[in-house]
Design a protein around this motif. Sequence first.
Motif, PDB file in Angstrom:
ATOM      1  N   UNK A  16       0.790  -1.230   0.000  1.00 21.93           N
ATOM      2  CA  UNK A  16       0.000   0.000   0.000  1.00 21.93           C
ATOM      3  C   UNK A  16       0.818   1.274   0.000  1.00 21.93           C
ATOM      4  N   UNK A  17       2.136   1.165  -0.164  1.00 21.47           N
ATOM      5  CA  UNK A  17       2.973   2.370  -0.221  1.00 21.47           C
ATOM      6  C   UNK A  17       4.427   1.980  -0.084  1.00 21.47           C
ATOM      7  N   UNK A  18       5.273   2.493  -0.999  1.00 19.72           N
ATOM      8  CA  UNK A  18       6.682   2.090  -1.029  1.00 19.72           C
ATOM      9  C   UNK A  18       7.538   2.914  -0.078  1.00 19.72           C
ATOM     10  N   UNK A  19       7.040   4.077   0.327  1.00 12.00           N
ATOM     11  CA  UNK A  19       7.845   5.008   1.124  1.00 12.00           C
ATOM     12  C   UNK A  19       9.200   5.242   0.450  1.00 12.00           C
ATOM     13  N   UNK A  20       9.167   5.426  -0.864  1.00  9.69           N
ATOM     14  CA  UNK A  20      10.367   5.731  -1.646  1.00  9.69           C
ATOM     15  C   UNK A  20      10.225   7.142  -2.205  1.00  9.69           C
ATOM     16  N   UNK A  21      11.331   7.864  -2.306  1.00 14.49           N
ATOM     17  CA  UNK A  21      11.316   9.239  -2.816  1.00 14.49           C
ATOM     18  C   UNK A  21      10.395  10.097  -1.941  1.00 14.49           C
ATOM     19  N   UNK A  22      10.554   9.931  -0.632  1.00 14.24           N
ATOM     20  CA  UNK A  22       9.724  10.665   0.321  1.00 14.24           C
ATOM     21  C   UNK A  22      10.569  11.565   1.220  1.00 14.24           C
ATOM     22  N   UNK A  23      11.877  11.634   0.934  1.00 14.72           N
ATOM     23  CA  UNK A  23      12.731  12.574   1.641  1.00 14.72           C
ATOM     24  C   UNK A  23      12.955  12.225   3.108  1.00 14.72           C
TER      25      UNK A  23
ATOM     26  N   UNK B 195       4.715  -0.618  -2.832  1.00 11.03           N
ATOM     27  CA  UNK B 195       3.522   0.071  -3.327  1.00 11.03           C
ATOM     28  C   UNK B 195       3.955   1.237  -4.186  1.00 11.03           C
ATOM     29  N   UNK B 196       3.134   2.264  -4.247  1.00 12.53           N
ATOM     30  CA  UNK B 196       3.425   3.410  -5.093  1.00 12.53           C
ATOM     31  C   UNK B 196       4.619   4.201  -4.550  1.00 12.53           C
ATOM     32  N   UNK B 197       5.471   4.659  -5.476  1.00 10.61           N
ATOM     33  CA  UNK B 197       6.627   5.477  -5.124  1.00 10.61           C
ATOM     34  C   UNK B 197       6.183   6.931  -4.998  1.00 10.61           C
ATOM     35  N   UNK B 198       6.797   7.655  -4.039  1.00 13.41           N
ATOM     36  CA  UNK B 198       6.640   9.111  -4.026  1.00 13.41           C
ATOM     37  C   UNK B 198       5.551   9.640  -3.135  1.00 13.41           C
ATOM     38  N   UNK B 199       4.912   8.773  -2.376  1.00 11.01           N
ATOM     39  CA  UNK B 199       3.867   9.235  -1.459  1.00 11.01           C
ATOM     40  C   UNK B 199       4.188   8.790  -0.051  1.00 11.01           C
ATOM     41  N   UNK B 200       3.876   9.667   0.929  1.00 11.42           N
ATOM     42  CA  UNK B 200       4.094   9.341   2.338  1.00 11.42           C
ATOM     43  C   UNK B 200       3.130   8.236   2.771  1.00 11.42           C
TER      44      UNK B 200
END
Lengths: 389, 389
Positions: A71-78, A116-121
Amino acid sequence: MSVTTPRGFRAAGVAAGLKASGADVALVVNDGPDAGVAGVFTSNRVKAAPVLWTQQVVQGGVVRAVVLNSGGANACTGPAGFQDTHATAEHTAAALTSVSPRLILGAGEVAVCSTGLIGERLPMPKLLPGVRSAIRGLSRDGGPAAAEAIMTTDTRPKTTVARGSGWTVGGMAKGAGMLAPGMATMLCVLTTDAVAGPATLDDALRAATRVTFDRVDSDGCMSTNDTVLLLSSGASGIEPTPAELVAAVTAACHDLAQQLVADAEGATKQIAIDVVGAADEDDAVEVGRTVARNNLVKTALFGNDPNWGRILAAVGTTAAAFQPDGVDVAVNGVWVCRGGAAAEDRSKVDLTGRDVTIRIDLHAGTSAATIWTNDLSHAYVHENSAYSS
Amino acid sequence: MSVTTPRGFRAAGVAAGLKASGADVALVVNDGPDAGVAGVFTSNRVKAAPVLWTQQVVQGGVVRAVVLNSGGANACTGPAGFQDTHATAEHTAAALTSVSPRLILGAGEVAVCSTGLIGERLPMPKLLPGVRSAIRGLSRDGGPAAAEAIMTTDTRPKTTVARGSGWTVGGMAKGAGMLAPGMATMLCVLTTDAVAGPATLDDALRAATRVTFDRVDSDGCMSTNDTVLLLSSGASGIEPTPAELVAAVTAACHDLAQQLVADAEGATKQIAIDVVGAADEDDAVEVGRTVARNNLVKTALFGNDPNWGRILAAVGTTAAAFQPDGVDVAVNGVWVCRGGAAAEDRSKVDLTGRDVTIRIDLHAGTSAATIWTNDLSHAYVHENSAYSS
């Protein structure tokens, strides 16, 4: 047949609301007596926060719990994304310690994996209660539930077991797209009740992934989140030889890798590219991977077309040792190309089944390697053009 | 607006029956007074017979005719296929000499280009009469007919002209799939009535293709047949400076390259990937090409999805100089990613049009490069899974 088959492990999978439906938080706990760990990670230079965190944790050599979420990759989230991972580990450690006083652990002994999706917290107000719920649900037969909770576009959970003499290796994996070298896009947790220290575990895991997950190339796309962990509890009291451990871990990885290819997004074919007669193993891998990544080969196979010319054109882009007029190609056992030119009648090739074997003989040596891949279908395009919407 | 725009050239395109319908044999003749030539060819190690032949011919420095056919690549056809190419050149030379006594030429002055399916012999009993028919049809305004005869899956012919002071460069190209580095999959003939020797032509052609055709990467697949030829007749009597020639040849190549990307198989998007802030030009090209080849980026754009996470994941697989938390990405002018994390709202990105610009700032230097590519659509899969059947 899962991460809880070996003694000393409990697991759980729960729905925390990170995904629209279904379970999305998994927890694997090692009750010991040992807490050995080894890990291999994506070679992508853009690494998700949980990868950066877990690489550090694994270096410590002790992991007592793995918390995983889909449900979320937590990638590219700084930096904020990294704080989320850290908070997840701290929360897991504190909550586990409070309910299992035997397990006194710090955040530095908790590995975290996300997909999961990249780029979202990540929605932490949903994730942290999910972790507590997973802790309450921990059980000795929770492995299958954990395997379900890490699925994204997977159509089925993937679990395995490999048996030694008095000890076993269990495992689970997820991954259906972004499956490519340096590690298929995937999360995988392997467990064993064998007695084995971190160095032995690390040797075994690297030997196994090199010839299994690293040779899956479904779509040429490498993820930011790939993680394979191997945990040892030592609960069997038996210390296998390094070779025995390598064999069992390799068998488990091979089985899971095949399940990944079998379930790849939108695929209608499961393709083994056997490269033989190579000057060395690197050449064989390079040729296999290059053919596996060629969209014209992949679309031809989707269309049941034994288009060996496209295979040869792909081989020709590599730096491997071969002579263009010295390459043979067989598709499903029919040698449609000999010496770089047409040979047996291509109409003899039966491509109606799901399994396809392409054999490429470079006639340049005695080394060989197999790369596993998929075709490129309408459904792949559909699934990946609609994924984030 | 074609290869016959510059003075000194005649051309023709005829139907010889190599394809089910339409013209399939083209001929370009240089009536001089000069007969300079330069060529660049596929870097694929599996080279079609006409490529092997024409590379030798170009080394001779004199080309008076180029014969081209669609309907068959004559690649992976062994020694017999090479004999077919040789026979085509010999037949063209003899037939041209008999009807144009001014043009006394040998086979070694005839370049041959082929395009179509790999792995099948050309039907010589159709091709050779086609060559004679093309010779009979040669005219000073035959350029557009020649451009039509080299089409395969192209939906329209591609021609161009670039004007100097008193001299011009004309050109034609074909190519709609297997468009990738080291040369888009394509045949291209450029003509000029400028006075320029082989070395000057070679410098100009390599300078031009390096930043045009070599930066088209439609589907990551490199052909066995790519050939770009530049012929000079000297009929204008004007000798431009090397810089003037480079500029005109580059303009012609750029225009044709854009036409190739615009007509790529099944594409719904024409995508420019501008990489800026790179440490050097090689880094910029590597990053652009890697993003261009990523199937998950390509399918996302097909679905009008500004999925910058997939772009960053692709950048992360390169060896270029950059920091993962220092990369900015804009899609059609909206900076959806700054410093490796989400920035402007992705819903602001308008992807409804055909043209897409992805701008990637590596913040690692001052070099830049643009790679042109396409999306990955249902139609691409369809066209390439049905091509040879």
